[in-house]
Scaffold this active site. Structure first.
Site, PDB file in Angstrom:
ATOM      1  N   GLN A 149      29.793  34.480  58.903  1.00  0.00           N
ATOM      2  CA  GLN A 149      30.127  35.289  57.744  1.00  0.00           C
ATOM      3  C   GLN A 149      28.981  35.130  56.753  1.00  0.00           C
ATOM      4  O   GLN A 149      28.806  34.067  56.170  1.00  0.00           O
ATOM      5  CB  GLN A 149      31.460  34.865  57.108  1.00  0.00           C
ATOM      6  CG  GLN A 149      31.774  35.526  55.781  1.00  0.00           C
ATOM      7  CD  GLN A 149      31.731  37.042  55.829  1.00  0.00           C
ATOM      8  OE1 GLN A 149      32.030  37.638  56.855  1.00  0.00           O
ATOM      9  NE2 GLN A 149      31.351  37.678  54.740  1.00  0.00           N
ATOM     10  N   GLU A 151      27.868  37.663  54.180  1.00  0.00           N
ATOM     11  CA  GLU A 151      27.903  38.276  52.857  1.00  0.00           C
ATOM     12  C   GLU A 151      28.547  37.305  51.861  1.00  0.00           C
ATOM     13  O   GLU A 151      29.526  36.659  52.192  1.00  0.00           O
ATOM     14  CB  GLU A 151      28.718  39.579  52.901  1.00  0.00           C
ATOM     15  CG  GLU A 151      28.563  40.415  51.653  1.00  0.00           C
ATOM     16  CD  GLU A 151      29.441  41.669  51.681  1.00  0.00           C
ATOM     17  OE1 GLU A 151      29.074  42.649  51.039  1.00  0.00           O
ATOM     18  OE2 GLU A 151      30.486  41.656  52.338  1.00  0.00           O
ATOM     19  N   ILE A 293      37.985  36.357  54.847  1.00  0.00           N
ATOM     20  CA  ILE A 293      38.193  37.618  54.136  1.00  0.00           C
ATOM     21  C   ILE A 293      38.997  38.573  55.000  1.00  0.00           C
ATOM     22  O   ILE A 293      39.207  38.332  56.186  1.00  0.00           O
ATOM     23  CB  ILE A 293      36.857  38.261  53.734  1.00  0.00           C
ATOM     24  CG1 ILE A 293      35.966  38.460  54.964  1.00  0.00           C
ATOM     25  CG2 ILE A 293      36.145  37.427  52.687  1.00  0.00           C
ATOM     26  CD1 ILE A 293      34.638  39.121  54.659  1.00  0.00           C
ATOM     27  N   GLY A 294      39.431  39.690  54.391  1.00  0.00           N
ATOM     28  CA  GLY A 294      40.216  40.659  55.140  1.00  0.00           C
ATOM     29  C   GLY A 294      39.406  41.330  56.226  1.00  0.00           C
ATOM     30  O   GLY A 294      39.874  41.504  57.350  1.00  0.00           O
ATOM     31  N   GLU A 297      32.128  44.250  57.368  1.00  0.00           N
ATOM     32  CA  GLU A 297      31.672  45.489  57.982  1.00  0.00           C
ATOM     33  C   GLU A 297      30.413  45.373  58.816  1.00  0.00           C
ATOM     34  O   GLU A 297      29.614  46.330  58.872  1.00  0.00           O
ATOM     35  CB  GLU A 297      31.437  46.527  56.879  1.00  0.00           C
ATOM     36  CG  GLU A 297      30.343  46.168  55.877  1.00  0.00           C
ATOM     37  CD  GLU A 297      30.785  45.356  54.676  1.00  0.00           C
ATOM     38  OE1 GLU A 297      30.023  45.280  53.701  1.00  0.00           O
ATOM     39  OE2 GLU A 297      31.892  44.790  54.714  1.00  0.00           O
ATOM     40  N   GLU A 322      36.817  49.131  56.349  1.00  0.00           N
ATOM     41  CA  GLU A 322      35.628  48.599  57.026  1.00  0.00           C
ATOM     42  C   GLU A 322      34.894  49.690  57.801  1.00  0.00           C
ATOM     43  O   GLU A 322      33.664  49.684  57.872  1.00  0.00           O
ATOM     44  CB  GLU A 322      36.009  47.438  57.948  1.00  0.00           C
ATOM     45  CG  GLU A 322      36.716  46.276  57.258  1.00  0.00           C
ATOM     46  CD  GLU A 322      36.000  45.768  56.024  1.00  0.00           C
ATOM     47  OE1 GLU A 322      34.752  45.831  55.971  1.00  0.00           O
ATOM     48  OE2 GLU A 322      36.672  45.311  55.091  1.00  0.00           O
ATOM     49  N   HIS A 325      32.650  51.571  55.498  1.00  0.00           N
ATOM     50  CA  HIS A 325      31.394  50.880  55.177  1.00  0.00           C
ATOM     51  C   HIS A 325      30.242  51.340  56.069  1.00  0.00           C
ATOM     52  O   HIS A 325      29.070  51.127  55.726  1.00  0.00           O
ATOM     53  CB  HIS A 325      31.572  49.373  55.322  1.00  0.00           C
ATOM     54  CG  HIS A 325      31.928  48.673  54.051  1.00  0.00           C
ATOM     55  ND1 HIS A 325      31.157  48.764  52.911  1.00  0.00           N
ATOM     56  CD2 HIS A 325      32.971  47.848  53.740  1.00  0.00           C
ATOM     57  CE1 HIS A 325      31.709  48.028  51.953  1.00  0.00           C
ATOM     58  NE2 HIS A 325      32.803  47.474  52.429  1.00  0.00           N
ATOM     59  N   TYR A 410      35.130  46.710  43.633  1.00  0.00           N
ATOM     60  CA  TYR A 410      35.939  47.592  44.471  1.00  0.00           C
ATOM     61  C   TYR A 410      36.698  48.605  43.602  1.00  0.00           C
ATOM     62  O   TYR A 410      36.590  49.821  43.806  1.00  0.00           O
ATOM     63  CB  TYR A 410      36.955  46.790  45.278  1.00  0.00           C
ATOM     64  CG  TYR A 410      36.394  45.844  46.293  1.00  0.00           C
ATOM     65  CD1 TYR A 410      36.491  46.113  47.660  1.00  0.00           C
ATOM     66  CD2 TYR A 410      35.799  44.646  45.920  1.00  0.00           C
ATOM     67  CE1 TYR A 410      35.995  45.233  48.615  1.00  0.00           C
ATOM     68  CE2 TYR A 410      35.300  43.757  46.861  1.00  0.00           C
ATOM     69  CZ  TYR A 410      35.404  44.053  48.206  1.00  0.00           C
ATOM     70  OH  TYR A 410      34.915  43.179  49.141  1.00  0.00           O
ATOM     71  N   ARG A 597      42.500  33.624  54.681  1.00  0.00           N
ATOM     72  CA  ARG A 597      42.003  34.800  53.958  1.00  0.00           C
ATOM     73  C   ARG A 597      42.056  34.548  52.457  1.00  0.00           C
ATOM     74  O   ARG A 597      43.118  34.354  51.873  1.00  0.00           O
ATOM     75  CB  ARG A 597      42.830  36.016  54.342  1.00  0.00           C
ATOM     76  CG  ARG A 597      42.337  37.329  53.759  1.00  0.00           C
ATOM     77  CD  ARG A 597      43.199  38.469  54.285  1.00  0.00           C
ATOM     78  NE  ARG A 597      42.868  39.730  53.642  1.00  0.00           N
ATOM     79  CZ  ARG A 597      43.518  40.875  53.846  1.00  0.00           C
ATOM     80  NH1 ARG A 597      44.521  40.899  54.722  1.00  0.00           N
ATOM     81  NH2 ARG A 597      43.173  41.981  53.208  1.00  0.00           N
ATOM     82  N   LYS A 599      41.828  36.290  49.726  1.00  0.00           N
ATOM     83  CA  LYS A 599      42.680  37.142  48.907  1.00  0.00           C
ATOM     84  C   LYS A 599      44.088  36.597  48.816  1.00  0.00           C
ATOM     85  O   LYS A 599      44.760  36.751  47.788  1.00  0.00           O
ATOM     86  CB  LYS A 599      42.710  38.552  49.505  1.00  0.00           C
ATOM     87  CG  LYS A 599      43.746  39.475  48.901  1.00  0.00           C
ATOM     88  CD  LYS A 599      43.834  40.783  49.660  1.00  0.00           C
ATOM     89  CE  LYS A 599      44.933  41.675  49.094  1.00  0.00           C
ATOM     90  NZ  LYS A 599      45.038  42.964  49.805  1.00  0.00           N
TER      91      LYS A 599
END
Length: 647
Positions: A149, A151, A293-294, A297, A322, A325, A410, A597, A599
């Site tokens: 991961q 980003e 994360i959810g 992309e 996604e 994206h 977002y 996750r 979030k």
């Protein structure tokens, strides 16, 4: 008028600098990267060589500087074998941005010249971009598992790179692995046409075979989109169209493909609005539960958290997001993380246009915008309404850009685009976005360039009432982008479905521990209505209006503690913890140990920490090994456990 025409016809701009890279990317930029990785998944180690083809873009250079994070650097050398000296320093010693790798070149190179060099290094369990999982942490429990991961700026923990979205490069990779540690390997690139290649079977270790796979990404991408996943995984088609595929652990494949049967239709819904998908195939990887994360992309290989798989399809908006994206983020990319809304705001806008086309439920789109606005406002309160982190242009100088991550780019970004659409007109705005994709295909830009293009497009297309529209666009532009806090213009997403959800909360609160008359209405709600209800419940808890007897009656009626849909479950737990309920600590601890996750776990940890810090810390310590490094770092911040990190 002459001045206006000159400003509208400017095509070249000096884009904003990226404050989150230590690389000298203004002087030299990488054009191609080749990775050679020997995976040792059991020992949580990757032996690596990366090779580069740099081009001088400034006047001249005699050194190259790259971003790294806790990589073990062994040697740097030119393609002809000439060894180069290197040093490592820390521009921000009290930051977790990483370090700077300084490579002294053999001579001075001038603008336009190419430099080909290689770096030998290794990756271990200190990496924050690679999650090394034991086989016991997987569903099938037969092989270890790794996934990346990168980003925002975490790919510097994967390889020495110009870790900035400004620079795009093609890449190839050769991955070598044991067949006892991985059934397959995939990357954010096309696979070679050949099957697995067997290297050799050691005579003294007949229990395994070394294999390799070769990957090629012909489209230039920023470093944060480089991705890998390996383990007991398999790839299957999700439709007969030949474009969409699923990768998952084999015991999950059947259930996941059944739920993802509409992936091709999702793609067509997006294309209907914005134009053709240009990346070839699209593969969705459903990761283990610790994925932080959810969704992510990565081109050709989107990663997603298993919480999106609810069995009902209610979580598949993440899949559409996604996919979107592929146009905004991957094809056109933000030039730096201060412009992240160029990726995320545009993608949310496209996601909701496609969702409306596919599902034909306008109320769902409005409610999702309201839910997003609520999450955005909560993040703003967390940063402070006067913090620049609550603007669309956060300043992360000296910081890891992950520190500014929130729903703001977002949802504030989405609302800004919806506002611009209301000025321009729906049909003209749609055509403008299509032209924007053509103009900046595979480039990285900032918000100023988008503004210039929007005005230039409207002028050249001679849209009706251009002067008035130009004035309205520019009137609040800087406030939208640079001002902290709520947007300067409040958009109306109201719908009767919103009032129904709020009335439902009120019915339970006023029943004061009794069962309200229309309690069964919940089971006919849209999924977004249920989320609105639970968000409103959290607000009531903050206002000390949610009592324990009401919580108990709700749970008896609605079985929310037993809810399988984690979008609903985390909101329930956050609300009851805020109300002071300590009776469900066991279930909450189990929840926090079953999903990684961010979030969903961060809000619950915040509420738990405020209610009982000691239990929150104990819960984290019990589950620490489960979390991805990014999630682990953020939870430590929430609990006040994070120490200064010296790179």
């Amino acid at each position: 008028m002459i001045v206006l025409m000159i400003s509208l016809m400017q095509y070249a701009l000096a884009y904003e600098l990226d404050v989150n890279t230590f690389s000298n990317y203004l002087d030299v930029q990488n054009r191609h990267l080749h990775l050679e990785w020997l995976l040792n998944m059991d020992k949580k180690y990757i032996n690596s060589t990366s090779s580069y083809r740099f081009q001088v873009v400034g006047r001249s250079i005699n050194k190259i500087t790259l971003d790294i994070y806790k990589l073990n650097i062994y040697s740097t050398y030119l393609q002809n074998g000439l060894s180069l000296s290197h040093t490592i320093d820390n521009p921000y010693e009290d930051s977790d941005q990483g370090s700077r790798l300084n490579i002294q070149l053999d001579k001075t190179y001038y603008k336009g010249q190419y430099i080909e060099l290689s770096i030998k290094y290794s990756i271990d369990s200190k990496s924050r971009s690679i999650s090394f999982m034991t086989k016991e942490q997987t569903s099938t429990k037969t092989m270890p598992y790794i996934f990346s991961q990168c980003e925002d700026a975490n790919c510097r923990a994967l390889a020495p790179l110009q870790d900035t979205p400004t620079v795009k490069q093609t890449y190839t990779a050769t991955v070598i692995f044991k067949d006892t540690e991985a059934a397959d390997v995939f990357m954010s690139a096309d696979e070679s046409k050949e099957e697995f290649q067997v290297l050799y079977r050691p005579k003294d270790q007949a229990g395994f075979t070394w294999k390799y796979k070769y990957f090629i990404q012909k489209v230039p991408i920023p470093s944060y989109l480089i991705a890998i996943v390996a383990g007991n995984i398999k790839k299957v088609p999700t439709s007969t169209g030949g474009r969409t595929f699923l990768v998952s652990e084999p015991d999950k494949t059947e259930a996941y493909t059944a739920e993802l049967k509409d992936m091709e239709q999702f793609m067509q819904a997006i294309e209907q609005y914005i134009g053709p998908y240009t990346w070839g195939t699209y593969t969705l990887v459903i990761q283990p539960a610790s994925f932080p994360i959810g969704g992510m992309e990565n081109p050709l290989l989107t990663f997603a958290n298993p919480t999106i798989m609810t069995g009902t399809g209610s979580g598949l908006d993440v899949t559409i997001h996604e996919m979107a994206h592929s146009w905004f983020g991957n094809t056109i990319t933000c030039v730096n993380w201060a412009n992240m809304w160029i990726n995320e705001g545009f993608t949310v806008f496209l996601e909701r246009k496609a969702s409306l086309f596919h599902y034909q439920i306008p109320d769902e789109i409005k409610l999702n915008a309201i839910i997003g606005n609520t999450s955005m406002y909560q993040d703003m309160l967390g940063f402070g309404l006067d913090s620049n982190f609550s603007s669309l242009h956060p300043d992360t100088t000296g910081l890891n850009p992950d520190d500014s991550f929130s729903k703001i780019p977002y949802e504030k970004g989405y609302q800004f685009l919806a506002y611009l659409e209301s000025i321009v007109g729906e049909a003209d705005f749609k055509q403008m976005l299509r032209a924007y994709l053509v103009q900046y295909k595979y480039q990285s830009i900032d918000q100023q360039e988008f503004q210039n293009f929007l005005l230039r497009y409207l002028y050249e297309k001679q849209v009706d009432d251009f002067s008035t529209k130009r004035y309205k666009i520019l009137e609040n532009w800087n406030k939208w982008v640079y001002s902290p806090g709520l947007p300067p213009v409040i958009l109306d997403f109201s719908t009767p479905k919103l009032a129904e959800a709020y009335d439902y909360t009120t019915a339970y609160i006023t029943a004061d521990g009794q069962q309200p008359t229309k309690w069964q209405n919940y089971f006919t709600f849209l999924h977004s209505q249920k989320q609105v209800f639970l968000e409103d419940l959290f607000k009531q808890a903050q206002n000390n209006l949610l009592k324990i007897n009401v919580i108990n009656q709700m749970d008896k009626d609605l079985k929310l503690t037993e809810e399988k849909d984690f979008e609903l479950k985390f909101r329930w737990f956050r609300a009851i913890l805020t109300a002071g309920d300590k009776t469900r600590f066991t279930q909450i601890s189990d929840f926090l140990g079953s999903v990684g996750r961010g979030k969903m776990v961060y809000p619950v940890y915040r509420a738990l920490n405020q209610l009982d810090h000691d239990f929150a810390v104990k819960t984290f310590k019990n589950h620490e090994a489960f979390y991805h490094p990014i999630a682990k770092n953020n939870i430590k911040n929430i609990l006040g456990l994070k120490e200064n990190i010296i790179q």
